[in-house]
Design a protein around this motif. Structure first.
Motif, PDB file in Angstrom:
ATOM      1  N   ALA B 157       0.829  -1.206   0.000  1.00 19.71           N
ATOM      2  CA  ALA B 157       0.000   0.000   0.000  1.00 19.71           C
ATOM      3  C   ALA B 157       0.862   1.254   0.000  1.00 19.71           C
ATOM      4  O   ALA B 157       0.581   2.221  -0.715  1.00 19.71           O
ATOM      5  N   LEU B 158       1.927   1.250   0.792  1.00 18.11           N
ATOM      6  CA  LEU B 158       2.797   2.425   0.867  1.00 18.11           C
ATOM      7  C   LEU B 158       3.515   2.654  -0.459  1.00 18.11           C
ATOM      8  O   LEU B 158       3.652   3.781  -0.928  1.00 18.11           O
ATOM      9  N   GLU B 159       3.964   1.542  -1.071  1.00 19.25           N
ATOM     10  CA  GLU B 159       4.705   1.688  -2.322  1.00 19.25           C
ATOM     11  C   GLU B 159       3.821   2.125  -3.473  1.00 19.25           C
ATOM     12  O   GLU B 159       4.311   2.654  -4.477  1.00 19.25           O
ATOM     13  N   ALA B 160       2.492   1.902  -3.318  1.00 19.74           N
ATOM     14  CA  ALA B 160       1.583   2.303  -4.384  1.00 19.74           C
ATOM     15  C   ALA B 160       1.337   3.813  -4.381  1.00 19.74           C
ATOM     16  O   ALA B 160       0.809   4.364  -5.341  1.00 19.74           O
ATOM     17  N   VAL B 161       1.698   4.508  -3.295  1.00 13.83           N
ATOM     18  CA  VAL B 161       1.526   5.961  -3.265  1.00 13.83           C
ATOM     19  C   VAL B 161       2.565   6.582  -4.207  1.00 13.83           C
ATOM     20  O   VAL B 161       3.750   6.308  -4.079  1.00 13.83           O
ATOM     21  N   PRO B 162       2.119   7.394  -5.181  1.00 16.13           N
ATOM     22  CA  PRO B 162       3.037   7.891  -6.201  1.00 16.13           C
ATOM     23  C   PRO B 162       4.188   8.705  -5.597  1.00 16.13           C
ATOM     24  O   PRO B 162       3.996   9.445  -4.634  1.00 16.13           O
ATOM     25  N   GLN B 163       5.344   8.572  -6.196  1.00 18.82           N
ATOM     26  CA  GLN B 163       6.535   9.268  -5.748  1.00 18.82           C
ATOM     27  C   GLN B 163       6.315  10.789  -5.748  1.00 18.82           C
ATOM     28  O   GLN B 163       6.789  11.493  -4.866  1.00 18.82           O
ATOM     29  N   PHE B 277     -11.252   0.608  -2.795  1.00 24.77           N
ATOM     30  CA  PHE B 277     -10.115   1.510  -2.862  1.00 24.77           C
ATOM     31  C   PHE B 277      -9.554   1.567  -4.276  1.00 24.77           C
ATOM     32  O   PHE B 277      -9.228   2.626  -4.789  1.00 24.77           O
ATOM     33  N   ARG B 278      -9.467   0.391  -4.924  1.00 27.14           N
ATOM     34  CA  ARG B 278      -8.921   0.370  -6.283  1.00 27.14           C
ATOM     35  C   ARG B 278      -9.793   1.168  -7.235  1.00 27.14           C
ATOM     36  O   ARG B 278      -9.297   1.801  -8.160  1.00 27.14           O
ATOM     37  N   LYS B 279     -11.101   1.113  -7.005  1.00 26.32           N
ATOM     38  CA  LYS B 279     -12.018   1.866  -7.873  1.00 26.32           C
ATOM     39  C   LYS B 279     -11.830   3.360  -7.685  1.00 26.32           C
ATOM     40  O   LYS B 279     -11.885   4.139  -8.627  1.00 26.32           O
ATOM     41  N   LYS B 280     -11.650   3.780  -6.408  1.00 27.48           N
ATOM     42  CA  LYS B 280     -11.649   5.206  -6.112  1.00 27.48           C
ATOM     43  C   LYS B 280     -10.291   5.861  -6.303  1.00 27.48           C
ATOM     44  O   LYS B 280     -10.170   7.069  -6.169  1.00 27.48           O
ATOM     45  N   LYS B 281      -9.280   5.038  -6.546  1.00 23.66           N
ATOM     46  CA  LYS B 281      -7.910   5.540  -6.548  1.00 23.66           C
ATOM     47  C   LYS B 281      -7.787   6.789  -7.415  1.00 23.66           C
ATOM     48  O   LYS B 281      -8.238   6.826  -8.556  1.00 23.66           O
ATOM     49  N   LYS B 282      -7.134   7.810  -6.826  1.00 25.06           N
ATOM     50  CA  LYS B 282      -7.124   9.109  -7.487  1.00 25.06           C
ATOM     51  C   LYS B 282      -5.996   9.245  -8.508  1.00 25.06           C
ATOM     52  O   LYS B 282      -5.943  10.217  -9.229  1.00 25.06           O
ATOM     53  N   TRP B 283      -5.044   8.308  -8.450  1.00 22.53           N
ATOM     54  CA  TRP B 283      -3.909   8.483  -9.359  1.00 22.53           C
ATOM     55  C   TRP B 283      -3.794   7.348 -10.342  1.00 22.53           C
ATOM     56  O   TRP B 283      -4.445   6.342 -10.179  1.00 22.53           O
TER      57      TRP B 283
END
Lengths: 287, 283
Positions: B157-163, B277-283
């Motif tokens: 989950a943490l690594e999926a947050v964009p750099q 969460f996957r549906k709502k993902k903003k990035w």
């Protein structure tokens, strides 16, 4: 002040990062500490290859060969069932199933993985065990075969989900190349996707087998727990894990029997270590 | 005769479908069997009463409460360590020997047989630290067992947050920890939650680690403190199916039903959170 706070927090984070290493080492140390005490009275060779396990007779006979063979037999049977079915299901999910069904199947596999082993054992006891008894006209249905069948269901979710990931990771362009050359869907799967995903699938099989070797409750409830060298798959057997689970309750802390059960724990730890490390190597080889 | 590739494909695909059905149908059968035979046993009295007559009658309240205590204890121990370890791996770790050791250890922790965790818990918590056979010993053992689940899920989950999120925060003058706390963690919270719930489900269903660290065979009262023994649902199911003769089948199925529903419910919640969460993902 803020710098000090950050410093402390970062050290704490590093400490927690190292916690897993710490726990693995701790587990190993405590198993070894208690397990090695056994070898003051029994030689390691007599322990590993001794043919009889009578831990509470006088003098105690602590040979775990029957238990090792019991574990191997049940595991081999479970692998024979779960590997073709698991890999087949993984290919179906990854390559053939249409979108909605694919998602549904993946959720189903995940839920199967979540069913507690004691529930699998219970269901095996009330349904499969009487069935095996009647079909093969045995005095008891608590056999290695029943254990293998139920354990296959515990290995399948591991095999399916990891093999499916491996197939999913095969680049799309490989398949498109095969299609462009006129291959059928199946030829593409067989000649392109499967070979490309082979090391991941191998890892999946190994981890599935690792799950079976380490499985305790279901196996203890359905294999009959007879600590004899197995002659056939239709006999009761006793595995390494079930021996620990069944006997630790009665073993006196500090007795030979207690140390012997820890030594079995060391054997299991080493087996799972080898399986997991090599599966991890296979998983990361293709990246 | 030349082989017809399309016919081969047909045969192969039927085999694939067949293997899928060989998994799906028995699993459906297992769940259906437990629901059909277990549901009639469930009533308020069964869920809220002490077991009586050597577990052949009465309810399973102490087993439910014991499992809830164990699961809470395990998560209180494993969640902070697991999330911080995941933060370390995703935010701080470089690719060096130390971190390869950490990753290898996590792989190993997740592969250690559950009964070996039981031995470890017995040797370390019960005997060495003298916590005795207690909720504390059992919770800590389960906590270590679910640690890899929480670490792996949180790290993903943490690594999926964009750099770029991190870069923006850092460029505004925030420190590394401020960035992690205010930007990275909030964006990874649902993944961490998923991992936590999966860990809870695993802890609730495991029997072998609690066999020698906490489980009481028959204890018709609620535990008084964390140094008390406790009954637990999975162990209770094991006991009434193998150790106690003449238990009414309804009572066994009832226990299996409560345990299965508890575990599957947690897993379903985790799956739903993840897909939302996957549906709502903003990035």
């Amino acid at each position: 002040m803020r710098k000090i706070k950050e410093f402390i927090i970062e050290k704490l984070i590093l400490l927690c990062g190292l916690a897993s290493v710490f726990f693995v080492v701790l587990i190993f140390i405590f198993l070894i500490k208690e397990g090695l005490a056994l070898f003051r009275v029994v030689s390691p060779l007599d322990f590993l290859f001794g043919k009889s396990w009578y831990p509470i007779s006088e003098p105690a006979q602590l040979g775990i060969l029957p238990l090792i063979l019991g574990s191997l037999l049940v595991t081999f049977g479970a692998a024979l069932i779960s590997v073709p079915i698991g890999v087949g299901c993984a290919i179906y999910i990854a390559e053939v199933a249409p979108g909605k069904i694919k998602e549904l199947l993946k959720v189903g596999i995940e839920l199967l993985a979540a069913i507690p082993s004691v529930v699998i054992g219970f269901i095996g006891m009330v349904t499969l065990v009487p069935l095996v008894k009647n079909v093969f006209h045995l005095p008891t249905g608590l056999t290695a075969l029943s254990g293998s069948i139920m354990l296959a269901f515990m290995a399948m979710p591991t095999i399916v989900s990891i093999a499916e990931d491996a197939l999913y990771a095969v680049p799309k362009s490989y398949r498109e190349g095969a299609f462009a050359l006129g291959a059928t869907h199946w030829q593409t799967i067989w000649r392109v996707s499967l070979p490309a995903a082979s090391s991941g699938i191998l890892a999946a099989v190994m981890l599935g087998i690792g799950r079976v070797i380490g499985e305790t409750m279901a196996v203890m409830m359905i294999t009959g727990n007879a600590a004899v060298i197995p002659q056939s798959i239709l006999q009761p057997v006793r595995t390494l894990t079930a021996t620990i689970a069944a006997e630790m309750g009665e073993a006196v802390v500090g007795s030979e029997h207690y140390f012997a059960l820890f030594a079995i724990g060391v054997v299991l730890f080493v087996i799972s270590f080898i399986i997991n490390v090599s599966a991890d190597l296979f998983l990361h080889r293709n990246k | 005769m030349k082989r017809n590739p399309l016919r081969t494909q047909k045969i192969a695909f039927s085999f694939l479908l067949f293997s899928t059905l060989l998994i799906v149908l028995p699993v459906g059968f297992i769940v259906a069997e437990i629901i059909i035979k277990g549901l009639p046993a469930i009533n308020w009295q069964y869920l809220s009463d002490m077991p009586r007559q050597g577990m052949r009658a009465g309810g399973i309240l102490p087993a439910i409460v014991g499992t809830l205590y164990l699961v809470s204890g395990a998560i209180i121990f494993a969640l902070p360590i697991g999330v911080l370890a995941a933060i370390y791996l995703s935010e701080y770790a470089k690719d060096n020997l130390r971190n390869r050791m950490i990753k290898l250890s996590i792989v190993n922790l997740s592969g250690v047989p559950s009964v070996v965790y039981g031995l470890f818990g017995l040797a370390l918590f019960v005997v060495f630290f003298k916590f005795g056979v207690s909720i504390l010993s059992g919770s800590l053992t389960l906590g270590i067992m679910i640690l890899p689940i929480i670490i792996t899920a949180s790290r993903e989950a943490l690594e999926a947050v964009p750099q770029s999120f991190r870069e923006v925060s850092l460029s505004l003058g925030a420190s590394k920890w401020q960035t992690i706390r205010n930007i990275v963690l909030p964006n990874a919270i649902s993944g961490i939650l998923t991992g936590t719930i999966l860990g809870l489900g695993r802890a609730a269903g495991e029997t072998a680690p609690i066999l020698f660290t906490v489980a009481a065979f028959y204890l018709p009262r609620l535990p008084k403190s964390i140094f008390d023994q406790a009954m637990a649902l999975p162990y209770h199911l094991y006991v009434i199916s193998t150790q106690v003769p003449n238990v009414d089948e309804k009572i066994r199925y009832g226990t299996a039903f409560v345990l299965l529903v508890m575990v599957l419910f947690m897993n379903l919640v985790a799956i739903i959170i993840r897909s939302q969460f996957r549906k709502k993902k903003k990035w």
